[in-house]
Design a protein around this motif. Structure first.
Motif, PDB file in Angstrom:
ATOM      1  N   ILE A  47      -3.047  -0.611 -12.911  1.00 18.29           N
ATOM      2  CA  ILE A  47      -3.776  -0.301 -11.676  1.00 18.29           C
ATOM      3  C   ILE A  47      -2.822   0.220 -10.608  1.00 18.29           C
ATOM      4  N   ALA A  48      -1.639  -0.367 -10.497  1.00 21.64           N
ATOM      5  CA  ALA A  48      -0.657   0.083  -9.508  1.00 21.64           C
ATOM      6  C   ALA A  48      -0.211   1.525  -9.770  1.00 21.64           C
ATOM      7  N   ALA A  49      -0.280   1.959 -11.025  1.00 26.70           N
ATOM      8  CA  ALA A  49       0.159   3.315 -11.376  1.00 26.70           C
ATOM      9  C   ALA A  49      -0.942   4.361 -11.240  1.00 26.70           C
ATOM     10  N   LEU A  50      -2.182   3.943 -10.958  1.00 27.63           N
ATOM     11  CA  LEU A  50      -3.262   4.915 -10.811  1.00 27.63           C
ATOM     12  C   LEU A  50      -2.989   5.822  -9.621  1.00 27.63           C
ATOM     13  N   GLU A  51      -3.177   7.097  -9.847  1.00 24.72           N
ATOM     14  CA  GLU A  51      -2.907   8.079  -8.793  1.00 24.72           C
ATOM     15  C   GLU A  51      -3.818   9.274  -9.014  1.00 24.72           C
ATOM     16  N   PRO A  52      -4.646   9.627  -8.023  1.00 24.60           N
ATOM     17  CA  PRO A  52      -5.560  10.763  -8.194  1.00 24.60           C
ATOM     18  C   PRO A  52      -4.811  12.016  -8.648  1.00 24.60           C
ATOM     19  N   GLY A  53      -5.381  12.684  -9.637  1.00 24.63           N
ATOM     20  CA  GLY A  53      -4.777  13.907 -10.138  1.00 24.63           C
ATOM     21  C   GLY A  53      -3.578  13.693 -11.042  1.00 24.63           C
TER      22      GLY A  53
END
Length: 173
Positions: A51-57
């Motif tokens: 979850i911490a690594a989620l990044e749009p695009g």
């Protein structure tokens, strides 16, 4: 059978579903699927890191739901290199055991591919443990097998295992 819905999970939604995501990962580990982990992994910590690594695009998480219940998940990570922004890796695809062979994985992959295409990604690639049912699954979906690398990763038990590499062109670049 209820309809399968596959939304992209934004960080807040994913955090609210940490326990469900961790249970899905734990079941996968117990079944011999590594999904980047080894046996005994703290699955809640692994989910928190995802979850911490989620990044749009850049890195997206998708959840497959049937009747409001999480039954599968997958990630899509776009290449960071400037000359590789047209490609992305499909990662950590998992379907709960009691939901397998019911179209959940197929729908999950359809949505991941549609999201990739919407981001102008034209090449998807993935790895999975060789000689597992996942190989046949990806091949049925039209993924082309590139080959096998010996001792590519460890199974949850710690045993080194060959990795099968696959790709799929979403449209000609």
């Amino acid at each position: 059978m209820s309809r399968i819905e596959v939304p992209q999970l934004e960080p807040d939604e994913a955090r609210a579903r940490t326990r469900e995501l961790a249970a899905l990962l734990r079941e996968a580990l117990e079944a011999g699927m590594a999904l980047g982990q080894l046996a005994g992994a703290d699955t809640q910590q692994a989910v928190a890191e995802t979850i911490a690594a989620l990044e749009p695009g850049r890195r997206l998480l998708f959840g497959a739901f049937r009747g409001g219940e999480l039954v599968g998940a997958a990630q899509l990570e776009r290449a960071a290199a400037a000359n590789g922004r047209h490609r992305a890796e499909v990662q950590r695809v998992v379907v709960r055991a009691d939901a397998q062979r019911q179209g959940v994985g197929r729908e999950l992959m359809r949505v991941v591919e549609a999201a990739a295409a919407a981001e102008e990604i034209t090449l998807l690639w993935l790895t999975t443990h060789d000689r597992t049912p996942a190989c046949a699954f990806y091949e049925r979906l039209g993924y082309e097998r590139l080959g096998v690398m010996p001792d590519y990763s460890r199974r949850p038990s710690g045993e080194l295992w060959p990795g099968a590499f696959y790709y799929r062109l979403l449209r000609e670049a």
